[in-house]
Design a protein around this motif. Structure first.
Motif, PDB file in Angstrom:
ATOM      1  N   LYS A  29       0.808  -1.211   0.000  1.00  0.00           N
ATOM      2  CA  LYS A  29       0.000   0.000   0.000  1.00  0.00           C
ATOM      3  C   LYS A  29       0.846   1.268   0.000  1.00  0.00           C
ATOM      4  O   LYS A  29       0.329   2.349  -0.274  1.00  0.00           O
ATOM      5  CB  LYS A  29      -0.922   0.009   1.225  1.00  0.00           C
ATOM      6  N   THR A  30       2.126   1.120   0.339  1.00  0.00           N
ATOM      7  CA  THR A  30       2.991   2.292   0.448  1.00  0.00           C
ATOM      8  C   THR A  30       4.362   2.007  -0.152  1.00  0.00           C
ATOM      9  O   THR A  30       4.774   0.857  -0.309  1.00  0.00           O
ATOM     10  CB  THR A  30       3.194   2.697   1.920  1.00  0.00           C
ATOM     11  N   GLY A  31       5.078   3.075  -0.446  1.00  0.00           N
ATOM     12  CA  GLY A  31       6.439   2.928  -0.939  1.00  0.00           C
ATOM     13  C   GLY A  31       7.351   2.308   0.101  1.00  0.00           C
ATOM     14  O   GLY A  31       8.257   1.533  -0.235  1.00  0.00           O
ATOM     15  N   ALA A  32       7.126   2.622   1.367  1.00  0.00           N
ATOM     16  CA  ALA A  32       7.955   2.054   2.426  1.00  0.00           C
ATOM     17  C   ALA A  32       7.804   0.535   2.481  1.00  0.00           C
ATOM     18  O   ALA A  32       8.780  -0.189   2.714  1.00  0.00           O
ATOM     19  CB  ALA A  32       7.596   2.679   3.773  1.00  0.00           C
ATOM     20  N   GLN A  33       6.595   0.051   2.284  1.00  0.00           N
ATOM     21  CA  GLN A  33       6.393  -1.397   2.237  1.00  0.00           C
ATOM     22  C   GLN A  33       7.094  -1.998   1.030  1.00  0.00           C
ATOM     23  O   GLN A  33       7.668  -3.088   1.109  1.00  0.00           O
ATOM     24  CB  GLN A  33       4.895  -1.702   2.206  1.00  0.00           C
ATOM     25  N   ALA A  34       7.068  -1.311  -0.090  1.00  0.00           N
ATOM     26  CA  ALA A  34       7.756  -1.796  -1.284  1.00  0.00           C
ATOM     27  C   ALA A  34       9.260  -1.886  -1.057  1.00  0.00           C
ATOM     28  O   ALA A  34       9.918  -2.809  -1.555  1.00  0.00           O
ATOM     29  CB  ALA A  34       7.455  -0.876  -2.463  1.00  0.00           C
ATOM     30  N   ASP A  35       9.811  -0.967  -0.297  1.00  0.00           N
ATOM     31  CA  ASP A  35      11.246  -0.969  -0.033  1.00  0.00           C
ATOM     32  C   ASP A  35      11.702  -2.222   0.699  1.00  0.00           C
ATOM     33  O   ASP A  35      12.869  -2.608   0.618  1.00  0.00           O
ATOM     34  CB  ASP A  35      11.636   0.259   0.799  1.00  0.00           C
ATOM     35  N   GLU A  36      10.790  -2.876   1.426  1.00  0.00           N
ATOM     36  CA  GLU A  36      11.128  -4.060   2.211  1.00  0.00           C
ATOM     37  C   GLU A  36      11.142  -5.345   1.383  1.00  0.00           C
ATOM     38  O   GLU A  36      11.508  -6.405   1.893  1.00  0.00           O
ATOM     39  CB  GLU A  36      10.133  -4.218   3.365  1.00  0.00           C
ATOM     40  N   LEU A  37      10.774  -5.269   0.128  1.00  0.00           N
ATOM     41  CA  LEU A  37      10.658  -6.483  -0.684  1.00  0.00           C
ATOM     42  C   LEU A  37      11.985  -7.207  -0.874  1.00  0.00           C
ATOM     43  O   LEU A  37      12.006  -8.407  -1.147  1.00  0.00           O
ATOM     44  CB  LEU A  37      10.059  -6.152  -2.054  1.00  0.00           C
ATOM     45  N   TYR A  38      13.094  -6.495  -0.743  1.00  0.00           N
ATOM     46  CA  TYR A  38      14.390  -7.127  -0.962  1.00  0.00           C
ATOM     47  C   TYR A  38      14.629  -8.283   0.005  1.00  0.00           C
ATOM     48  O   TYR A  38      15.387  -9.210  -0.292  1.00  0.00           O
ATOM     49  CB  TYR A  38      15.524  -6.105  -0.828  1.00  0.00           C
ATOM     50  N   ALA A  44       3.756  -9.027  -6.210  1.00  0.00           N
ATOM     51  CA  ALA A  44       3.151  -8.030  -5.331  1.00  0.00           C
ATOM     52  C   ALA A  44       1.962  -7.399  -6.035  1.00  0.00           C
ATOM     53  O   ALA A  44       2.012  -7.140  -7.238  1.00  0.00           O
ATOM     54  CB  ALA A  44       4.171  -6.955  -4.952  1.00  0.00           C
ATOM     55  N   CYS A  45       0.892  -7.160  -5.286  1.00  0.00           N
ATOM     56  CA  CYS A  45      -0.254  -6.402  -5.784  1.00  0.00           C
ATOM     57  C   CYS A  45      -0.307  -5.076  -5.043  1.00  0.00           C
ATOM     58  O   CYS A  45      -0.246  -5.052  -3.808  1.00  0.00           O
ATOM     59  CB  CYS A  45      -1.556  -7.175  -5.583  1.00  0.00           C
ATOM     60  N   ILE A  46      -0.413  -4.007  -5.795  1.00  0.00           N
ATOM     61  CA  ILE A  46      -0.400  -2.663  -5.232  1.00  0.00           C
ATOM     62  C   ILE A  46      -1.815  -2.093  -5.251  1.00  0.00           C
ATOM     63  O   ILE A  46      -2.517  -2.154  -6.255  1.00  0.00           O
ATOM     64  CB  ILE A  46       0.546  -1.755  -6.032  1.00  0.00           C
ATOM     65  N   GLY A  47      -2.221  -1.529  -4.126  1.00  0.00           N
ATOM     66  CA  GLY A  47      -3.553  -0.937  -4.087  1.00  0.00           C
ATOM     67  C   GLY A  47      -3.930  -0.463  -2.694  1.00  0.00           C
ATOM     68  O   GLY A  47      -3.141  -0.599  -1.761  1.00  0.00           O
ATOM     69  N   GLY A  48      -5.105   0.104  -2.599  1.00  0.00           N
ATOM     70  CA  GLY A  48      -6.058   0.246  -3.688  1.00  0.00           C
ATOM     71  C   GLY A  48      -5.715   1.364  -4.655  1.00  0.00           C
ATOM     72  O   GLY A  48      -5.447   2.485  -4.244  1.00  0.00           O
ATOM     73  N   VAL A  49      -5.778   1.000  -5.917  1.00  0.00           N
ATOM     74  CA  VAL A  49      -5.513   1.980  -6.954  1.00  0.00           C
ATOM     75  C   VAL A  49      -6.695   2.936  -7.083  1.00  0.00           C
ATOM     76  O   VAL A  49      -6.525   4.147  -7.148  1.00  0.00           O
ATOM     77  CB  VAL A  49      -5.225   1.265  -8.293  1.00  0.00           C
ATOM     78  N   PHE A  50      -7.896   2.374  -7.117  1.00  0.00           N
ATOM     79  CA  PHE A  50      -9.111   3.181  -7.168  1.00  0.00           C
ATOM     80  C   PHE A  50     -10.022   2.769  -6.012  1.00  0.00           C
ATOM     81  O   PHE A  50      -9.827   1.724  -5.401  1.00  0.00           O
ATOM     82  CB  PHE A  50      -9.844   2.979  -8.500  1.00  0.00           C
ATOM     83  N   PRO A  91     -10.527   2.148   3.770  1.00  0.00           N
ATOM     84  CA  PRO A  91     -10.055   2.940   4.904  1.00  0.00           C
ATOM     85  C   PRO A  91      -8.961   3.926   4.529  1.00  0.00           C
ATOM     86  O   PRO A  91      -8.799   4.953   5.184  1.00  0.00           O
ATOM     87  CB  PRO A  91      -9.515   1.870   5.870  1.00  0.00           C
ATOM     88  N   ASP A  92      -8.208   3.611   3.474  1.00  0.00           N
ATOM     89  CA  ASP A  92      -7.145   4.505   3.016  1.00  0.00           C
ATOM     90  C   ASP A  92      -7.548   5.099   1.671  1.00  0.00           C
ATOM     91  O   ASP A  92      -8.209   4.446   0.861  1.00  0.00           O
ATOM     92  CB  ASP A  92      -5.835   3.735   2.866  1.00  0.00           C
ATOM     93  N   PRO A  93      -7.130   6.326   1.396  1.00  0.00           N
ATOM     94  CA  PRO A  93      -7.475   6.914   0.092  1.00  0.00           C
ATOM     95  C   PRO A  93      -6.791   6.143  -1.031  1.00  0.00           C
ATOM     96  O   PRO A  93      -5.674   5.640  -0.870  1.00  0.00           O
ATOM     97  CB  PRO A  93      -6.929   8.345   0.201  1.00  0.00           C
TER      98      PRO A  93
END
Length: 242
Positions: free
Chosen positions: A130-139, A146-152, A160-162
């Motif tokens: 859901k966030t860039g910080a979470q993406a940084d942990e993928l290493y 990975a699925c990123i969202g919610g996009v819309f 709950p999150d925009p």
């Protein structure tokens, strides 16, 4: 993401290549949307795969009756017949009992390293970002996509999150691939439908995850075929442009 129960060898596990995952049309059978009748869920899964769905997930966020859930998962597995992988949302125990191909984990679920230890090297493990910080942990996480969202915004569940929008998706996807390499399959989830699937793929998604947009249709097979055509066309155009 919760801490691992054991930490030895985490880097080696995360670096190991996982199975190739085809995210182009990722159908999520959510019982809150699709109902809990095992036969109906199985038929919907079979129709989706016949139309070009490439990955199926069983999702039941609050499971009061694990035995009933297991019956539903096994019915879906049998209907798919190994044509595409079947994943279970959150519940590693049910994935093991149903002999599903893997699991999809949220940020508050079991740590992927523990899921990998239980499911084995050949299992498919996905994660929601859901966030860039979470993406940084993928290493350091042994996940296969990975699925990123919610996009819309979506009507399938609470928001709950925009929504991150297409621009937010691109930023998070960039950081995910920076952390794990360009070969990590990245999908988009939430609010995706026939009207915006191509735009999300053009923005860098390898596929789209869908609930209502796929399974709430007069013909699930026809809807899956339409979505698959749109995604394949967008992927081809992106490749040609690149």
């Amino acid at each position: 993401m919760p801490e691992r129960t054991e930490t030895s060898g985490a880097a080696g596990i995360a670096a190991a290549p996982g199975p190739k995952v085809d995210l182009r049309v990722y159908g999520i059978l959510d019982v809150d949307v699709c109902g809990c009748d095992a036969g109906r869920l199985a038929a919907m899964a079979a129709d989706a795969v016949a139309g070009g769905c490439t990955l199926v997930q069983y999702r039941e966020k609050t499971i009061d009756d694990a035995r009933a859930a297991l019956v539903r998962i096994r019915a879906i597995r049998d209907a798919i017949g190994g044509r595409v992988p079947l994943l279970v949302n959150d519940r590693v125990d049910l994935a093991l009992a149903a002999e599903a191909e893997g699991v999809h984990l949220g940020q508050s679920d079991m740590h992927p390293a523990d899921a990998r230890r239980l499911l084995g090297a050949s299992a498919i493990i996905g994660i929601t970002l859901k966030t860039g910080a979470q993406a940084d942990e993928l290493y350091r996480l042994p996940v296969d996509y990975a699925c990123i969202g919610g996009v819309f915004a979506t009507k399938s569940k609470d928001n709950p999150d925009p929504p991150v929008g297409i621009d937010g998706f691109q930023r998070i996807a960039f950081r995910a691939r920076l952390a794990r390499g360009a070969g990590l399959p990245v999908g988009a989830i939430a609010g995706i439908d026939s009207s915006n699937a191509a735009a999300v793929v053009a923005a860098g998604a390898d596929g789209v995850a869908l609930i209502s947009a796929l399974f709430v249709a007069d013909s699930v097979e026809a809807r899956a075929r339409d979505l698959r055509d749109r995604v394949d066309t967008a992927l081809h155009s992106r490749g040609a442009a690149g």
